[in-house]
Design an enzyme around this catalytic site. Structure first.
Site, PDB file in Angstrom:
ATOM      1  N   GLU A 409       1.234  -0.877   0.243  1.00  0.00           N
ATOM      2  CA  GLU A 409      -0.193   0.244   0.125  1.00  0.00           C
ATOM      3  C   GLU A 409       0.905   1.233   0.183  1.00  0.00           C
ATOM      4  OE1 GLU A 409      -3.176   0.613  -0.178  1.00  0.00           O
ATOM      5  OE2 GLU A 409      -4.316  -1.146  -0.023  1.00  0.00           O
ATOM      6  N   GLU A 475      -3.808 -10.465  -0.421  1.00  0.00           N
ATOM      7  CA  GLU A 475      -4.965 -10.723   0.842  1.00  0.00           C
ATOM      8  C   GLU A 475      -6.519 -11.013   0.585  1.00  0.00           C
ATOM      9  OE1 GLU A 475      -4.627  -6.576   2.973  1.00  0.00           O
ATOM     10  OE2 GLU A 475      -2.256  -6.587   2.226  1.00  0.00           O
TER      11      GLU A 475
HETATM   12  C1  IPT Z   1      -5.010  -3.447   3.642  1.00  0.00           C
HETATM   13  C2  IPT Z   1      -3.419  -3.692   4.124  1.00  0.00           C
HETATM   14  O1  IPT Z   1      -2.914  -4.318   3.166  1.00  0.00           O
HETATM   15  C3  IPT Z   1      -3.275  -4.340   5.108  1.00  0.00           C
HETATM   16  O2  IPT Z   1      -1.897  -4.120   5.662  1.00  0.00           O
HETATM   17  C4  IPT Z   1      -4.516  -4.270   6.170  1.00  0.00           C
HETATM   18  O3  IPT Z   1      -4.531  -2.690   7.049  1.00  0.00           O
HETATM   19  C5  IPT Z   1      -5.994  -4.405   5.862  1.00  0.00           C
HETATM   20  O4  IPT Z   1      -6.113  -3.530   4.414  1.00  0.00           O
HETATM   21  C6  IPT Z   1      -7.293  -4.344   6.026  1.00  0.00           C
HETATM   22  O5  IPT Z   1      -7.041  -4.786   7.277  1.00  0.00           O
HETATM   23  S1  IPT Z   1      -5.565  -1.923   2.770  1.00  0.00           S
HETATM   24  C7  IPT Z   1      -7.110  -1.521   2.873  1.00  0.00           C
HETATM   25  C8  IPT Z   1      -7.428  -0.382   1.819  1.00  0.00           C
HETATM   26  C9  IPT Z   1      -7.594  -2.392   1.701  1.00  0.00           C
END
Ligand code: IPT
Length: 941
Positions: A409, A475
């Site tokens: 990010e 993710e």
């Molecule tokens: C995403 C991040 O990469 C991760 O570190 C964590 O913050 C997660 O979200 C939420 O728990 S970024 C999000 C804007 C999709």
């Protein structure tokens, strides 16, 4: 400008990054690999003197008053400063590279001894992790400076040390320019949080050592080395045993350099991409069953003791995880050693996240054209690139690392191009990943297309597009609170399309701080800006215990799938490198909760192959509840389980008439009397208010029709449409419900009610008829027919709530169990007869929320009431009301209700992962407009 804000001074006198290793003084010790046996290694962990200052400018020339602190640790976990949780927002003004003028400082100090042997050699000091930067002094002389919290800093201190006692002082600042690169979503914690140690080195021994594996051969950058396979020395590697995550075979290379023996674990494996976009490990198409792993511990903060790392990796193995993304920084080097040994595919991510630039002007914008973004600024280039370099150089010898990640990010800019170019040029044997590349449509030079939180249909679109590269969900399935509920659906697609190589669930463990008897999170420490419990989003709890979501992931990630046709069982082996014959398959035919036939077998099925078996069982002609084939694949523990309905005809007991109930109608009540029972039906409220059997009252309140559930973290968006919270405009207000009875009539043995349910200030969302029929045996047949208002949001749940005396805690049920389960999160459970209790059903989510549901139930009995159905219902029994669970923000705020609550539900909407992921899939929502629900309440006489 202060020196720690100077981008041209991001380190001073730090050694060039080399590969990670520990030198030993004998071959035997090197082969054993016990660091502390080495004469050349001295760990400086332990109790240090410590002095904390809110402002670095207050640090005096001479510190006279010292506290004590353990190293490694974070000072916020020891009473200095506060644990500070913020996700995207920087915890200070966004004005790079400047950090707050009031910069907290921790000064660490201790003595160490340098004996004669060491003095004749060179002495180095290594810091494996210091947040955010350090100034090093030996015997009061300045040695050097370094930043990069999760990267290694090594200094040659030979010229500063003397024989005998020496003094080391480390000044650690909370913030420095590097903090702009460390805006990861976690508690912001400072200090020396990983090992510190001294190394005694020969003046001329090798520094960086590189071990390459090409064409199944090992090449070493040093000339003098020996390869071992276990105890045996190997002269020539013929037909080597390859490394993979399932069978992590390691050779040992011991490099001899001057007097030093330097051991490395080496795995022979190769990584490539097929022309279909598959990820190939040793030529075999592998799916990445991953999790994102942060360093977090409710007691230690970011410090990760070896034993806790090892035990959590073993827990990942237990959940069938084969891949770890080290979000969002390189892990403790020992973590990677463990991944080599235990077998994981690692996406090693460098220590960069600059997420907070999206909100520097308020809102959330990737305005990459703006010059503010430091990923585009030339002055920041070195800071970016050196973080990729330090990771790659430190970790390059690990077989577990299959991809380098350029951070998380951080927008996308020329500094990323520079990092990617350097990395690809340095190491052609691995893939390069950077999710932020998607901000310019993946035109940058990454080897995999990565996305986060893409919907199930979204990944299908990627699977079908022109891009030949593998698609990786770095993710997905945000595991916050009760959940995730959508892992199954993702994997249906991932197995369907070669190019979908898998993904990493966000994230491994809840981040929380345990204090005063409960887990605490953002906002509990007086932070100026914070993100509440958004850090409590682990697949396992903060103490690494499993929850339903963990077991669901295990069930989806498992390596065996089966199907049944009559007595024929087809078994598919989804392992990539393991024959199923390494496990034992147990099968059982279970009828109405009783095993009627069982067997055991070893299935010789090669990886990626299927085989058909004939099982020896005969089915009964009919059964009362259901007949299932249960399968369990076991090694040291169960690695896979499945259940198949054998579709035996169901014949229920007829509701035999014992005696006819008598009905007496009063002004407000209908009193029904049978042989051993008296029921009171309240005509005004259209429901039963009393069920007395053998003189004992079974209810503590009137039976209610309700639709509320305490929102889960994954309901955190939809809950505003469901309920009345701060915003009183958008909800259907199901948490403030009005129940209306228009009409109530007794006709023979039937009571007919016509009514509606409406949230406060809203028109009815449900209009219904319920027919209660009192049968001859005292059973009450409940038949609900409802119509949900057009354009109504899907409902959390719908069903009847019974308040029963608190002493009735234990119960029995036939349905999905033994763990809680929901329509979309049920693959970890199976239909069977279970015993449970209100205490066992409670799940301690850090923020209390809906839990304890059971789907596909045919029967539940508690406190002398038996609930049955000819089809299926969902149920939940709790010592807490939904209202109480909704109101509590921490587990220690929960107060048990005066009665236990039994919910017999038509349906409970699924869980999904909308806390950060896509909306709940249509098929798991209670969104039907016509509802028909039938069940029986049978008092146990
Ligand atoms: C995403 C991040 O990469 C991760 O570190 C964590 O913050 C997660 O979200 C939420 O728990 S970024 C999000 C804007 C999709």
């Amino acid at each position: 400008m202060r020196s720690y804000e100077n981008l041209n001074l991001i380190s001073e006198n730090r050694e060039p990054q080399r590969s990670y290793y520990i030198p030993y003084d004998t071959l035997e010790k090197a082969l054993k690999g016990n660091k502390e046996d080495s004469e050349y290694y001295r760990l400086l962990n332990g109790e240090w003197n410590f002095a904390y200052f809110n402002r670095d400018i207050d640090v005096p020339e001479v510190i006279t008053k010292w506290d004590k602190i353990p190293v490694p640790s974070n000072w916020q976990m020891h009473g200095y400063d506060i644990p500070y949780y913020t996700n995207v927002n920087y915890p200070y003004a966004v004005d790079s590279p400047y950090v707050p003028d009031d910069n907290p400082c921790g000064v660490y100090n201790r003595e160490f001894i340098v004996d004669r042997q060491w003095k004749e050699r060179d002495t180095y000091i290594v810091f494996e992790g210091v947040n955010s930067c350090l100034y090093l002094y030996i015997n009061d002389e300045y040695v050097g400076y370094s930043q990069g919290s999760h990267l290694q800093s090594e200094f040659n201190i030979s010229k500063y040390v003397k024989k005998g006692s020496n003094n080391i002082t480390v000044r650690v600042l909370k913030w420095c320019s590097g903090s702009y690169l460390e805006d990861q979503d976690f508690f912001r914690l400072s200090g020396i949080f990983r090992d510190v140690y001294l190394l005694s080195r020969d003046k001329n021994s090798a520094r960086d050592i590189e071990i390459k594996v090409e064409n199944k051969n090992i090449s070493v950058s040093e000339k003098d080395y020996v390869i071992y396979d276990g105890e045996n020395k190997i002269d020539k590697l013929d037909n080597p045993i390859l490394w993979n995550a399932e069978k992590p075979h390691l050779y040992k290379v011991v490099v001899k350099s001057c007097s030093e023996y330097i051991p490395f674990n080496v795995g022979i494996r190769d990584i490539s991409v097929s022309d279909k976009g598959e990820l190939l490990i040793n030529g075999v198409s592998v799916k990445l069953k991953g999790v994102n792993h942060h360093d977090t511990n409710p007691k230690f903060g970011h410090y990760t003791p070896y034993e806790t790392m090892k035990s959590e990796l073993l827990k990942m193995k237990e959940l069938n995880v084969n891949c770890i993304r080290t979000s969002h920084y390189p892990p403790n080097p020992e973590f990677l050693n463990l991944c080599d040994e235990l077998g994981f595919y690692v996406v090693d991510e460098t220590d960069i996240e600059i997420h907070g630039f999206v909100s520097r002007n308020g809102g959330y914008v990737y305005d990459m054209e703006s010059e503010d973004w430091i990923c585009n600024q030339e002055v920041w280039k070195n800071s970016f690139v050196e973080r990729a370099q330090r990771m790659v150089e430190r970790d390059k010898n690990h077989p577990c690392v299959i991809m380098w990640s350029m951070g998380n990010e951080s927008g996308y800019g020329s500094n990323h191009d520079a990092m990617i170019a350097w990395t690809k040029n340095r190491d052609k044997s691995r893939l390069v990943h950077y999710e932020g590349a998607n901000l310019i449509n993946d035109k940058c030079d990454v080897d995999v297309v990565s996305r986060m939180y893409t919907s199930v249909s979204g990944i299908e679109e990627f699977a079908k597009n022109e891009d030949k590269r593998p698609f990786f969900l770095c993710e997905y399935s945000h595991a916050m609170g009760n959940g995730p509920g959508d892992v199954w659906d993702y994997w249906q697609r991932i197995y369907q399309y070669p190019k979908l190589i898998g993904g990493c669930i966000w994230e491994w463990a809840d981040h929380a701080v345990f204090a005063d008897g409960a887990y605490r999170y953002g906002g509990d420490f007086g932070e100026t800006t914070h993100d509440g419990n958004f850090c409590c989003d682990g697949l396992v709890f903060a103490d690494r215990s499993f929850k339903a979501g963990s077991l669901e992931a295990k069930a989806v990630y498992q390596y065996m799938r089966t199907s049944v046709n009559g007595n024929k069982l087809t078994i598919s082996n989804l392992y990539d490198f393991t024959n199923l014959n390494e496990y034992k398959l147990q099968w059982k035919v279970v009828c109405d909760g009783e095993t009627i036939k069982a067997g055991e077998m070893i299935c010789d099925i090669k990886p990626h192959q299927s085989k058909e078996y004939t099982l020896d069982f005969t089915l009964p002609e009919n059964c009362k509840l259901g007949c299932y084939l249960n399968l369990s694949l076991t090694g040291e523990y169960e690695v896979a389980a499945e259940q198949h309905d054998l579709h035996v005809a169901i014949k229920t007991d007829s509701n035999a008439v014992t005696s006819s109930p008598k009905f007496v109608e009063e002004k407000q009540l209908i009193i029904i009397t049978g042989e051993n029972y008296v029921y009171k039906f309240n005509k005004h409220y259209g429901s039963f208010e009393s069920i007395t059997v053998n003189g004992e009252e079974k209810l503590t309140d009137i039976i209610k029709l309700t639709a509320w559930r305490a929102p889960t973290d994954n309901d955190r968006r939809i809950k505003y449409e469901w309920g009345l919270f701060e915003d009183n405009r958008s909800g259907v207000n199901l948490n403030r419900i009005f129940s209306k009875v228009y009409f109530c009539e007794l006709a023979d043995n039937k009571i007919i009610v016509n009514g509606s349910l409406a949230g406060i200030s809203r028109s009815p969302f449900l209009r219904f008829n319920v027919m209660f029929t009192i049968l001859g045996n005292g059973s009450i047949k409940v038949e609900l027919e409802g119509k949900v208002k057009e354009n109504c949001v899907y409902l959390p749940r719908l069903g009847f709530e019974f308040s029963i005396p608190k002493k009735n805690k234990e119960f029995r049920y036939y349905g999905m169990g033994p763990y809680e389960n929901y329509l979309d999160m049920c693959h970890h459970t199976k239909v069977d007869m279970y015993e449970s209790s209100v205490d066992k059903e409670y799940v301690p989510y850090i923020v209390p929320q809906e839990h304890g549901n059971h789907t596909r139930t045919k029967f539940v009995e508690i406190g002398g009431l038996r609930f049955t159905t000819e089809s299926e219902f969902e149920f939940n029994i709790s010592k807490y009301t939904s209202e109480m669970l909704t109101a509590a923000a921490h587990t220690d705020e929960l107060m048990e209700n005066e009665s236990n609550i039994v919910r017999i539900d038509y349906k409970n909407s699924g869980i999904g992962s909308n806390s950060c992921g896509p909306e709940l899939l249509e098929q798991y929502r209670l969104s039907e407009k016509h509802i028909k629900f039938k069940f029986y309440i049978k008092p146990v006489m």
